[in-house]
Scaffold this motif. Structure first.
Motif, PDB file in Angstrom:
ATOM      1  N   ILE A  87       1.781   4.713  36.719  1.00  0.00           N
ATOM      2  CA  ILE A  87       0.766   4.329  37.855  1.00  0.00           C
ATOM      3  C   ILE A  87       0.988   3.448  37.809  1.00  0.00           C
ATOM      4  O   ILE A  87       1.097   2.548  36.761  1.00  0.00           O
ATOM      5  CB  ILE A  87      -0.724   4.391  37.112  1.00  0.00           C
ATOM      6  N   ASN A  88       1.330   2.921  39.017  1.00  0.00           N
ATOM      7  CA  ASN A  88       0.831   0.946  39.432  1.00  0.00           C
ATOM      8  C   ASN A  88      -0.717   0.935  39.803  1.00  0.00           C
ATOM      9  O   ASN A  88      -0.745   0.622  40.887  1.00  0.00           O
ATOM     10  CB  ASN A  88       2.170   0.860  40.172  1.00  0.00           C
ATOM     11  N   LEU A  89      -0.137  -0.006  38.746  1.00  0.00           N
ATOM     12  CA  LEU A  89      -2.279  -0.511  39.037  1.00  0.00           C
ATOM     13  C   LEU A  89      -2.129  -1.797  39.566  1.00  0.00           C
ATOM     14  O   LEU A  89      -1.616  -3.129  38.382  1.00  0.00           O
ATOM     15  CB  LEU A  89      -3.205  -0.585  37.295  1.00  0.00           C
ATOM     16  N   GLN A  90      -3.253  -2.061  40.110  1.00  0.00           N
ATOM     17  CA  GLN A  90      -3.148  -3.878  40.907  1.00  0.00           C
ATOM     18  C   GLN A  90      -3.917  -4.129  39.709  1.00  0.00           C
ATOM     19  O   GLN A  90      -5.046  -3.892  38.999  1.00  0.00           O
ATOM     20  CB  GLN A  90      -3.552  -3.673  42.109  1.00  0.00           C
ATOM     21  N   ILE A  91      -3.663  -5.463  38.924  1.00  0.00           N
ATOM     22  CA  ILE A  91      -4.109  -6.099  38.277  1.00  0.00           C
ATOM     23  C   ILE A  91      -5.185  -7.694  38.673  1.00  0.00           C
ATOM     24  O   ILE A  91      -4.663  -8.255  39.796  1.00  0.00           O
ATOM     25  CB  ILE A  91      -3.077  -7.276  37.305  1.00  0.00           C
ATOM     26  N   ASN A 179       0.106  -8.389  42.340  1.00  0.00           N
ATOM     27  CA  ASN A 179       0.676  -8.576  40.878  1.00  0.00           C
ATOM     28  C   ASN A 179      -0.141  -7.141  40.032  1.00  0.00           C
ATOM     29  O   ASN A 179      -1.732  -6.409  40.479  1.00  0.00           O
ATOM     30  CB  ASN A 179      -0.916  -9.374  40.049  1.00  0.00           C
ATOM     31  N   PHE A 180       1.053  -6.441  39.612  1.00  0.00           N
ATOM     32  CA  PHE A 180       1.046  -4.922  39.682  1.00  0.00           C
ATOM     33  C   PHE A 180       1.685  -4.886  38.472  1.00  0.00           C
ATOM     34  O   PHE A 180       2.083  -5.095  38.237  1.00  0.00           O
ATOM     35  CB  PHE A 180       1.558  -3.980  40.635  1.00  0.00           C
ATOM     36  N   THR A 181       1.206  -3.903  37.201  1.00  0.00           N
ATOM     37  CA  THR A 181       1.354  -3.420  36.172  1.00  0.00           C
ATOM     38  C   THR A 181       1.855  -1.487  36.364  1.00  0.00           C
ATOM     39  O   THR A 181       0.727  -0.962  36.874  1.00  0.00           O
ATOM     40  CB  THR A 181       0.408  -3.802  34.769  1.00  0.00           C
ATOM     41  N   ARG A 182       2.916  -1.397  35.759  1.00  0.00           N
ATOM     42  CA  ARG A 182       3.563   0.024  35.877  1.00  0.00           C
ATOM     43  C   ARG A 182       3.268   0.371  34.349  1.00  0.00           C
ATOM     44  O   ARG A 182       3.508   0.448  33.268  1.00  0.00           O
ATOM     45  CB  ARG A 182       4.592  -0.041  36.421  1.00  0.00           C
TER      46      ARG A 182
END
Length: 287
Positions: A87-91, A179-182
């Motif tokens: 999942i790619n979560l926007q930070i 800004n996204f974290t996988r």
């Protein structure tokens, strides 16, 4: 075994405290029926899962701004876990204080070093604020609340403020909104879902002219789209490298099987790390 969040509750290990970005990613993947095992270090997260104390763990592998989290690539292979979902979560970083505390009362800001770095412009605007590193964003909120630190603030997601009862005094203070974290969900078994369209592998080869080119050509010859390649040093073998590769395709497809068979002929080591549905949200179009 296939993850089905509608039928059972899962024990999932994460790094960080309740209210963390990892918790948000876990609940979005598996729903609210998740029992979290919160750990301070990533090594603990992997160990709990490898030793069956947790069914899965959810860890960040890369951030769109700060890049790959190299330690987690190393731990992934060391503990022989498999990627089952992503999942790619926007930070979105927020400045959080105790209730009733105003911005002018703040002298020190706690957060994870990466979060602090991603808010450089905020600290340039307010040079009087002192930065203090912590092991976790949400853990920083927990600390200021539990220790009654009225002259301190934390940088974390809004879910941390909600969980610990903190007050958001400034919203979205990160430098870059994109800004996204996988995050990836790891289990002990290789799970190939019907809708899986992304595969991750690790491989190494002997030092020879054109060796990497030949390895990558097995995908180009079959029009298989590579989405990421990462190299890591092989411990005990100076200046030799292990390559991590993500590509679009299912391990049950003929083109993928032929590519992997071809790659085995060219490599000393090849490991399938997972075949899973990709999260195509927030991908840049036309790439």
């Amino acid at each position: 075994m296939e993850v089905n969040s509608k039928k059972k509750e899962f024990i999932v290990a994460i790094q960080g405290e309740r209210g963390s970005y990892s918790e948000v990613a876990a609940t979005r993947l598996l729903g609210d029926k998740v029992t979290l095992r919160c750990c301070e270090r990533f090594e603990e997260v992997f160990k709990l899962t490898a030793e069956s104390d947790a069914q899965y763990c959810l860890i960040p592998l890369e951030n769109s701004l700060s890049g790959s989290i190299h330690k987690n690539y190393d731990l992934l292979l060391r503990h022989k876990l498999k990627i089952t979902r992503e999942i790619n979560l926007q930070i979105k970083h927020n400045l959080i204080t105790m209730p009733g505390v105003s911005f002018k009362e703040i002298s020190t800001v706690f957060s994870h070093p990466v979060a602090l770095d991603q808010c450089d412009r905020f600290f340039e605007k307010f040079p009087g604020l002192v930065k203090r590193s912590a092991y976790d964003t949400s853990g920083s909120v927990k600390r200021i609340m539990e220790e009654n630190l009225r002259d301190c603030a934390a940088i974390a997601g809004k879910q941390a403020a909600e969980y610990y009862g903190g007050n958001i005094v400034m919203k979205e203070i990160q430098d870059n909104k994109e800004n996204f974290t996988r995050f990836v969900l790891l289990g002990r078994e290789l799970e190939t879902r019907k809708k899986a369209d992304k595969t991750s592998i690790a491989f190494s080869f002997g030092n020879a002219a054109g060796a990497l080119f030949k390895c990558l050509s097995v995908f180009a010859l079959r029009d298989i789209d590579l989405t990421k390649i990462e190299s890591r040093p092989i411990h005990g073998r100076p200046w030799e490298y292990l390559f991590y590769l993500d590509f679009l395709g299912n391990t049950g497809q003929e083109s993928t099987l032929k590519a992997l068979d071809h790659l085995r002929e060219l490599t000393e080591f090849l490991e399938i790390l997972g075949c899973y549905p990709r999260d195509a949200s927030h991908e840049k179009k036309g790439m």
